[in-house]
Enzyme design. Structure first.
Site, short mmCIF file in Angstrom:
data_model
loop_
_atom_site.label_atom_id
_atom_site.label_comp_id
_atom_site.label_asym_id
_atom_site.label_seq_id
_atom_site.Cartn_x
_atom_site.Cartn_y
_atom_site.Cartn_z
N ARG A 40 23.96 -47.15 5.89
CA ARG A 40 25.08 -47.23 4.94
C ARG A 40 26.16 -46.26 5.39
O ARG A 40 25.90 -45.08 5.56
CB ARG A 40 24.64 -46.89 3.51
CG ARG A 40 25.62 -47.45 2.44
CD ARG A 40 25.30 -46.97 1.03
NE ARG A 40 25.51 -45.54 0.94
CZ ARG A 40 24.74 -44.70 0.22
NH1 ARG A 40 23.71 -45.15 -0.46
NH2 ARG A 40 25.01 -43.41 0.20
N GLU A 50 30.29 -40.01 5.48
CA GLU A 50 29.11 -39.82 6.33
C GLU A 50 28.49 -41.15 6.65
O GLU A 50 28.77 -42.17 6.00
CB GLU A 50 28.08 -38.89 5.66
CG GLU A 50 27.51 -39.46 4.39
CD GLU A 50 26.21 -38.79 3.96
OE1 GLU A 50 25.54 -38.12 4.76
OE2 GLU A 50 25.85 -38.97 2.78
N ASN A 72 24.78 -42.88 7.00
CA ASN A 72 23.38 -42.64 6.63
C ASN A 72 22.45 -43.58 7.39
O ASN A 72 22.67 -44.79 7.39
CB ASN A 72 23.20 -42.89 5.13
CG ASN A 72 24.12 -42.03 4.28
OD1 ASN A 72 23.84 -40.86 4.06
ND2 ASN A 72 25.22 -42.60 3.82
N SER A 113 20.20 -45.80 -0.44
CA SER A 113 19.81 -46.36 -1.73
C SER A 113 20.95 -47.12 -2.40
O SER A 113 22.07 -47.17 -1.90
CB SER A 113 19.29 -45.25 -2.64
OG SER A 113 20.18 -44.17 -2.64
N LYS A 155 24.72 -34.92 10.61
CA LYS A 155 26.16 -34.67 10.51
C LYS A 155 26.71 -34.13 11.83
O LYS A 155 27.88 -34.34 12.16
CB LYS A 155 26.43 -33.75 9.34
CG LYS A 155 26.16 -34.54 8.05
CD LYS A 155 26.21 -33.78 6.78
CE LYS A 155 26.14 -34.74 5.60
NZ LYS A 155 24.83 -34.84 4.95
N LYS A 181 29.55 -28.44 5.88
CA LYS A 181 28.31 -29.18 5.61
C LYS A 181 27.16 -28.73 6.51
O LYS A 181 27.33 -28.65 7.72
CB LYS A 181 28.52 -30.67 5.87
CG LYS A 181 29.59 -31.32 5.02
CD LYS A 181 29.58 -32.82 5.25
CE LYS A 181 30.70 -33.49 4.49
NZ LYS A 181 30.63 -34.95 4.65
N GLU A 223 20.53 -33.95 3.97
CA GLU A 223 20.91 -35.19 3.29
C GLU A 223 20.60 -35.06 1.81
O GLU A 223 19.79 -34.23 1.41
CB GLU A 223 20.07 -36.37 3.83
CG GLU A 223 20.22 -36.62 5.30
CD GLU A 223 21.64 -36.93 5.71
OE1 GLU A 223 22.31 -37.65 4.95
OE2 GLU A 223 22.09 -36.44 6.74
N GLY A 224 21.24 -35.90 1.02
CA GLY A 224 20.78 -36.05 -0.35
C GLY A 224 21.55 -35.29 -1.40
O GLY A 224 21.15 -35.24 -2.56
N ARG A 250 30.09 -45.93 -5.72
CA ARG A 250 29.57 -44.87 -6.59
C ARG A 250 30.73 -44.03 -7.08
O ARG A 250 31.62 -43.69 -6.30
CB ARG A 250 28.62 -43.96 -5.81
CG ARG A 250 27.16 -44.34 -5.92
CD ARG A 250 26.35 -43.43 -5.06
NE ARG A 250 26.99 -43.21 -3.79
CZ ARG A 250 26.66 -42.27 -2.94
NH1 ARG A 250 25.71 -41.41 -3.22
NH2 ARG A 250 27.29 -42.13 -1.78
P1 ADP Z 1 25.12 -35.87 1.41
O1 ADP Z 1 24.26 -36.03 2.61
O2 ADP Z 1 24.73 -34.75 0.55
O3 ADP Z 1 25.32 -37.17 0.68
P2 ADP Z 1 27.97 -36.06 2.02
O4 ADP Z 1 28.53 -35.83 3.36
O5 ADP Z 1 27.93 -37.47 1.57
O6 ADP Z 1 26.52 -35.41 2.01
O7 ADP Z 1 28.76 -35.20 0.96
C1 ADP Z 1 28.47 -35.22 -0.42
C2 ADP Z 1 29.73 -35.48 -1.24
O8 ADP Z 1 30.74 -34.53 -0.95
C3 ADP Z 1 30.38 -36.83 -0.96
O9 ADP Z 1 29.77 -37.84 -1.73
C4 ADP Z 1 31.83 -36.58 -1.36
O10 ADP Z 1 31.99 -36.69 -2.76
C5 ADP Z 1 32.04 -35.12 -0.98
N1 ADP Z 1 32.62 -35.06 0.36
C6 ADP Z 1 31.96 -35.01 1.53
N2 ADP Z 1 32.80 -34.97 2.58
C7 ADP Z 1 34.04 -34.99 2.08
C8 ADP Z 1 35.36 -34.97 2.65
N3 ADP Z 1 35.54 -34.89 3.97
N4 ADP Z 1 36.41 -35.02 1.81
C9 ADP Z 1 36.25 -35.07 0.47
N5 ADP Z 1 35.04 -35.09 -0.14
C10 ADP Z 1 33.94 -35.05 0.65
MG MG Z 2 26.50 -38.78 0.92
#
Ligand code: ADP
Ligand code: MG
Length: 487
Positions: free
Chosen positions: A129, A145, A147, A152, A320, A378, A382-383, A463
Site C-alpha cells: 500500500r 510512505e 508499506n 490493512s 523508511k 522518522k 511501522e505502525g 483514512r
Molecule cells: P507509520 O509507519 O507510523 O504509519 P508514516 O510515515 O505513515 O509512519 O507517518 C505517520 C503519519 O505521520 C502519517 O499518517 C501522516 O499523517 C504523518 N506524516 C508522515 N510523513 C509526513 C509528511 N512528510 N508530511 C506530513 N505528514 C506526514
Molecule cells: Mg503510515
C-alpha cells in the site's frame, strides 16, 4: 471552502437529524454489513461500529487517478528491489541492521540464517500500500510512505464506500429524499482485489498432493481488534475462489503447524492441510515478537516451502531508509529503468534526507536545526506514533547520541488542505472538526528471483485524522476510515 470551484458541498445536518435519523441508519448498516471493529478488552461476541466519517471526503479526481496510475510501477520497483537485484537490498539492510539492531537488525539476522539454511520457495507475494497526502497548493499527490508488510483496511475501505453510497442513494443525506451528492462516490474494490492477489499466489503454488488444495495462513496478532477487516478477505477467498484459510499467531506456529524436515512443506496440524501462502498481518513491530521462540517461528515460516506475503527481503524493502534512498533518481532508475515510469514516481516524492555522514546527510543534519518547522523526523518503525515533528526535532536529536542519528530520516512536510465540514463518528460520539485525509493505494505482485508473474492494482483507502490545527496541519490524534467524493 465550498466556494472553491467544483468542490462538493456538504449536506446541512441539524443535531436533531444527525442523532434521530442519520446515526441509527449508519449504525444499522455498519453492524449489518460488518463495518466493525472490536473495542479494547473485548468479548468475542461484542463488536462495535468502526470509526468512520459520516460523509465521503472531497478529493480532486486528478490526484485520485494519479495515485492509482502509479501503483503498478511502485509494485514493479519494490519487487525488483526485493529480488535483491545487484545485491543492493542486502547491502543496505546490513547497514540498516547496525543502526536499528533491536528490530530491523533481528529481521536481517533471521533472513541471513534462512539464506544460509536454504530458502526453498522462490515465489514471493507483495501485498503493498502506497500512502499519499495531497498537497494543498497544487493538488499533487505526495508519498508519505510505502508499506510492504501487513497493510490493512482493504476490507473496511470497501464497506465504508458502500455505506456512503447507500446513504446518498437512499436519500438519507438530503431533505427531499433525492441523492445529495451528484458527483461520483466510488467504492474501493480492495476487499475483492486483495483476495484475488492472495488467490494468484495459491494458483501458482505446487502442493505436495496435487489433488489437495493448499490453504492460506493469516499470521495475526493476539487480541487483534481489527479482525473484521481481515475476515472480509478470508470470506472472499472462500466464497469467490474456494480457498480455505486459518488464523495463527506468531506464538502458535510451533504448536499448530508442522514443517516437514526434508521437503520444507508446512502443514496445519488440526486438518493436515498444506499451507500454500503465509499472509502476515503481524510481524512488523517489536511487540509482535515476545520471546525467542517467536523469532524461531518467523525463521520456520521463512524457510518453509509456503509462499510468504511478504518474505523477509520484501519486508525489508519497505523501510523508511529505502524510501529515502529511492528519492535519488540514479538509484531509482537502477530498479525502474523505464524513464516515464521513473519520472511519474519521482513526481510523487518530497525531499528526504538521511542523517549520516554522506553529503546529503550533512545537509539533513543542518536543516534539522535551522529549519525544523519544515520537517518530520522518522525512525525505522511501522505502525504509527513514532514520528517527531517540527520544533521537537532539535530537542529530540540533542537528547540522543549522534551516532544513533543515521537510524532516522528527515522528511519534508507535506501540507495537505484540511476538510472542515465532515463529521467523524467514534462509538456514539460525533465530532465536527477539521480532518486531514491520507489516500492509500493497494497493489499485489507475484514474482520469483527472475520473473514477475502478475502485477495488479488492488483498490484504495482513505483514512482521515483530526487535524491538530495548533501544529499547523500535522496529523495527530485518532484515525477513521473514510471514502471519497470526486470533483
Ligand atoms: P507509520 O509507519 O507510523 O504509519 P508514516 O510515515 O505513515 O509512519 O507517518 C505517520 C503519519 O505521520 C502519517 O499518517 C501522516 O499523517 C504523518 N506524516 C508522515 N510523513 C509526513 C509528511 N512528510 N508530511 C506530513 N505528514 C506526514
Ligand atoms: Mg503510515
Amino acid at each position: 471552502m465550498s466556494s472553491l470551484k467544483g468542490y462538493p458541498k456538504f449536506p446541512d445536518v441539524t443535531k436533531e437529524k444527525l442523532e434521530r435519523e442519520l446515526l441509527p441508519e449508519v449504525f444499522q448498516w455498519a453492524i449489518s454489513n460488518g463495518l466493525t471493529i472490536y473495542p479494547p478488552d473485548f468479548k468475542i461476541s461484542e463488536a462495535q461500529v468502526a470509526p468512520i466519517t459520516l460523509f465521503p471526503t472531497p478529493l480532486p479526481r486528478k490526484a485520485f487517478e494519479d495515485a492509482i496510475d502509479v501503483q503498478k510501477s511502485f509494485n514493479s520497483l519494490y519487487a525488483k528491489i526485493s529480488q535483491n537485484h545487484n545485491g543492493w537490498l542486502e547491502e543496505e539492510s546490513e547497514k540498516l541492521a547496525k543502526s536499528d539492531p533491536e528490530f530491523t537488525g533481528k529481521l536481517w539476522e533471521i533472513y541471513k540464517r534462512a539464506k544460509e539454511h536454504g530458502i526453498s520457495q522462490d515465489l514471493a507475494l507483495g501485498v503493498f500500500r502506497s500512502d499519499y497526502l495531497i498537497n494543498d497548493n497544487d493538488n499533487q499527490i505526495k508519498q508519505v510512505e510505502f508499506n510492504t508488510v501487513s497493510v490493512s483496511f482493504a476490507g473496511l475501505s470497501t464497506k465504508v464506500g458502500q455505506l456512503h453510497q447507500y446513504l446518498n442513494d437512499s436519500g438519507r443525506y438530503s431533505a427531499d429524499g433525492e441523492s445529495f451528492f451528484n458527483e461520483e462516490i466510488p467504492v474501493s474494490p480492495s476487499a475483492e482485489l486483495l483476495a484475488e492477489g492472495l488467490t494468484k499466489a495459491i494458483q501458482h503454488f505446487k502442493p505436495a498432493a496435487s489433488d489437495k488444495k493448499p490453504i492460506v495462513a493469516f499470521i495475526v496478532q493476539e487480541g487483534e481488534r481489527n479482525v473484521f477487516d481481515q475476515s472480509v478477505l478470508a470470506f472472499n477467498l472462500l466464497s469467490k475462489h474456494g480457498i480455505q484459510s486459518c488464523r495463527l499467531t506468531m506464538q502458535e506456529i510451533h504448536l499448530k503447524t508442522t514443517l516437514d524436515k526434508s521437503t520444507k512443506r508446512l502443514y496445519l496440524n488440526s486438518t493436515g492441510k498444506e499451507i500454500g501462502l503465509v499472509y502476515f498481518r503481524s510481524g512488523y513491530a517489536p511487540n509482535d515478537f515476545v520471546t525467542q521462540q517467536d523469532w524461531e517461528n518467523r525463521f520456520t515460516l521463512e524457510i518453509s516451502y509456503a509462499i510468504k506475503a511478504p518474505n523477509l527481503l520484501t519486508q525489508l524493502s519497505g523501510t523508511k531508509k529505502i524510501q529515502q534512498l529511492l528519492t535519488n533518481k540514479n538509484i531509482l532508475t537502477k530498479f525502474l529503468p523505464d524513464a516515464n515510469s521513473a519520472d511519474a514516481l519521482l513526481q510523487t516524492f518530497v525531499r528526504i534526507y538521511p542523517l549520516d555522514s554522506s553529503e546529503l546527510g550533512e545537509m539533513g543534519k543542518k536543516l534539522a536545526f535551522t529549519n525544523p518547522e519544515n520537517f518530520v523526523l522518522k525512525p525505522q518503525r511501522e505502525g504509527g506514533g513514532n514520528n517527531i515533528y517540527k520544533e521537537d526535532i532539535p530537542t529530540f536529536l540533542k537528547s540522543i547520541d549522534e551516532k544513533d542519528w543515521p537510524a532516522y530520516i528527515l522528511m519534508e512536510l507535506i501540507n495537505p488542505r484540511p476538510t472542515e465540514e465532515n463529521i467523524v463518528i467514534r462509538g456514539e460520539q460525533t465530532f465536527q472538526v477539521p480532518i486531514l485525509s491520507e489516500l492509500g493505494v493497494f497493489g499485489t505482485i507475484l514474482f520469483d528471483n527472475k520473473t514477475v508473474h502478475s502485477n495488479d492494482y488492488a483498490g484504495w483507502l482513505l483514512r482521515s485524522k483530526f487535524s491538530a490545527s495548533n501544529k499547523g496541519g500535522v496529523a495527530a490524534g485518532f484515525g477513521c476510515v473514510d471514502s471519497v467524493v470526486l470533483y
